[in-house]
Design a protein around this motif. Structure first.
Motif, PDB file in Angstrom:
ATOM      1  N   GLY A  84     -52.271 -26.638 -14.570  1.00  0.00           N
ATOM      2  CA  GLY A  84     -53.014 -27.802 -15.028  1.00  0.00           C
ATOM      3  C   GLY A  84     -54.503 -27.531 -15.042  1.00  0.00           C
ATOM      4  O   GLY A  84     -54.948 -26.434 -14.682  1.00  0.00           O
ATOM      5  N   PRO A  85     -55.291 -28.517 -15.437  1.00  0.00           N
ATOM      6  CA  PRO A  85     -56.738 -28.306 -15.570  1.00  0.00           C
ATOM      7  C   PRO A  85     -57.440 -28.019 -14.250  1.00  0.00           C
ATOM      8  O   PRO A  85     -58.447 -27.302 -14.234  1.00  0.00           O
ATOM      9  CB  PRO A  85     -57.226 -29.613 -16.193  1.00  0.00           C
ATOM     10  N   ASP A  86     -56.922 -28.529 -13.142  1.00  0.00           N
ATOM     11  CA  ASP A  86     -57.564 -28.259 -11.853  1.00  0.00           C
ATOM     12  C   ASP A  86     -57.484 -26.774 -11.528  1.00  0.00           C
ATOM     13  O   ASP A  86     -58.465 -26.156 -11.128  1.00  0.00           O
ATOM     14  CB  ASP A  86     -56.915 -29.087 -10.741  1.00  0.00           C
ATOM     15  N   ARG A  87     -56.311 -26.198 -11.740  1.00  0.00           N
ATOM     16  CA  ARG A  87     -56.153 -24.763 -11.490  1.00  0.00           C
ATOM     17  C   ARG A  87     -57.020 -23.953 -12.442  1.00  0.00           C
ATOM     18  O   ARG A  87     -57.643 -22.960 -12.047  1.00  0.00           O
ATOM     19  CB  ARG A  87     -54.678 -24.362 -11.626  1.00  0.00           C
ATOM     20  N   LEU A 198     -62.308 -29.870 -21.470  1.00  0.00           N
ATOM     21  CA  LEU A 198     -60.904 -30.162 -21.159  1.00  0.00           C
ATOM     22  C   LEU A 198     -60.625 -31.661 -21.081  1.00  0.00           C
ATOM     23  O   LEU A 198     -59.515 -32.108 -21.399  1.00  0.00           O
ATOM     24  CB  LEU A 198     -60.509 -29.506 -19.830  1.00  0.00           C
ATOM     25  N   ALA A 199     -61.608 -32.430 -20.668  1.00  0.00           N
ATOM     26  CA  ALA A 199     -61.370 -33.865 -20.402  1.00  0.00           C
ATOM     27  C   ALA A 199     -60.990 -34.604 -21.689  1.00  0.00           C
ATOM     28  O   ALA A 199     -61.580 -34.380 -22.748  1.00  0.00           O
ATOM     29  CB  ALA A 199     -62.616 -34.483 -19.802  1.00  0.00           C
ATOM     30  N   PRO A 200     -59.996 -35.492 -21.588  1.00  0.00           N
ATOM     31  CA  PRO A 200     -59.626 -36.304 -22.752  1.00  0.00           C
ATOM     32  C   PRO A 200     -60.779 -37.217 -23.149  1.00  0.00           C
ATOM     33  O   PRO A 200     -61.549 -37.657 -22.311  1.00  0.00           O
ATOM     34  CB  PRO A 200     -58.440 -37.148 -22.257  1.00  0.00           C
ATOM     35  N   GLU A 201     -60.904 -37.478 -24.429  1.00  0.00           N
ATOM     36  CA  GLU A 201     -61.987 -38.361 -24.898  1.00  0.00           C
ATOM     37  C   GLU A 201     -61.649 -39.818 -24.599  1.00  0.00           C
ATOM     38  O   GLU A 201     -60.497 -40.201 -24.614  1.00  0.00           O
ATOM     39  CB  GLU A 201     -62.179 -38.164 -26.400  1.00  0.00           C
TER      40      GLU A 201
END
Length: 201
Positions: A84-87, A198-201
């Motif tokens: 996931g994005p954290d990793r 990476l963050a969703p808009e």
């Protein structure tokens, strides 16, 4: 043969292999891949050429083993994290943080990677290493898209290529001009950039 004898033999084999890999890395860093001959590796490590051949068979296998050994565990602590994005962000941040303390193995990997562009015998090794790196990044991005934590418009393949290129490019700049790159500043900027992307808009 007793268990103790077998363990002692294995320990000697492991010790010899570690010394040979260290010698190979040192030669690459000091003089480039062209300096890497089995005889020179054996001499640098305090062994004969025959021992190098016994352990690796030839130069190609030695370089492949060196590439795998130097890349493994470059950013520790990621193995227990789910994709996931954290990793992914931790990998980027950890990779850039590590650049301030590259050891001889890391330097050898980067130099070999750069030389792979003009050395046909090196290209397959580093193509495979980069494929594996990109696959891990794609897995993180795809997992993030699936659970809504990553912008669904982001193309996993394109992002993975961009991340590998950025990280390796910064690392090579560090090798060429260590004083010309403020690692802490670059680390903050690049990690922040990918958090935003990476963050969703």
């Amino acid at each position: 043969m007793t268990t103790t004898q077998r363990r002692t033999q294995q320990e000697r084999r492991d010790q010899a292999e570690a010394a040979l890999l260290a010698a190979a890395a040192e030669l690459v860093v000091e003089q480039g891949v062209r300096s890497l001959t089995l005889a020179r590796v054996g001499e640098r490590a305090g062994y004969s050429r025959g021992i190098v051949t016994h352990h690796f068979g030839g130069k190609q296998a030695l370089v492949e083993r060196l590439a795998r050994a130097t890349q493994a565990g470059f950013v520790p602590g990621l193995g227990d994290l789910p994709p996931g994005p954290d990793r992914l962000v931790r990998l980027i941040d950890g990779y850039l943080g590590r650049l301030a303390r590259l050891d001889v193995f890391n330097r050898a990997f980067l130099l070999l990677w750069a030389e792979a562009a003009t050395q046909p015998d090196l290209a397959p090794i580093f193509r495979e290493r980069d494929d594996a790196f990109r696959a891990d990044l794609r897995e993180d991005i795809e997992a993030g898209i699936a659970d809504g934590a990553v912008d669904p418009g982001l193309k996993p393949d394109d992002a993975a290529i961009a991340i590998v290129g950025q990280l390796r490019g910064i690392a090579l700049q560090m090798l060429v001009d260590p004083g010309g790159v403020d690692v802490d500043q670059v680390r903050r900027s690049v990690t922040g950039y990918w958090r935003r992307v990476l963050a969703p808009e």
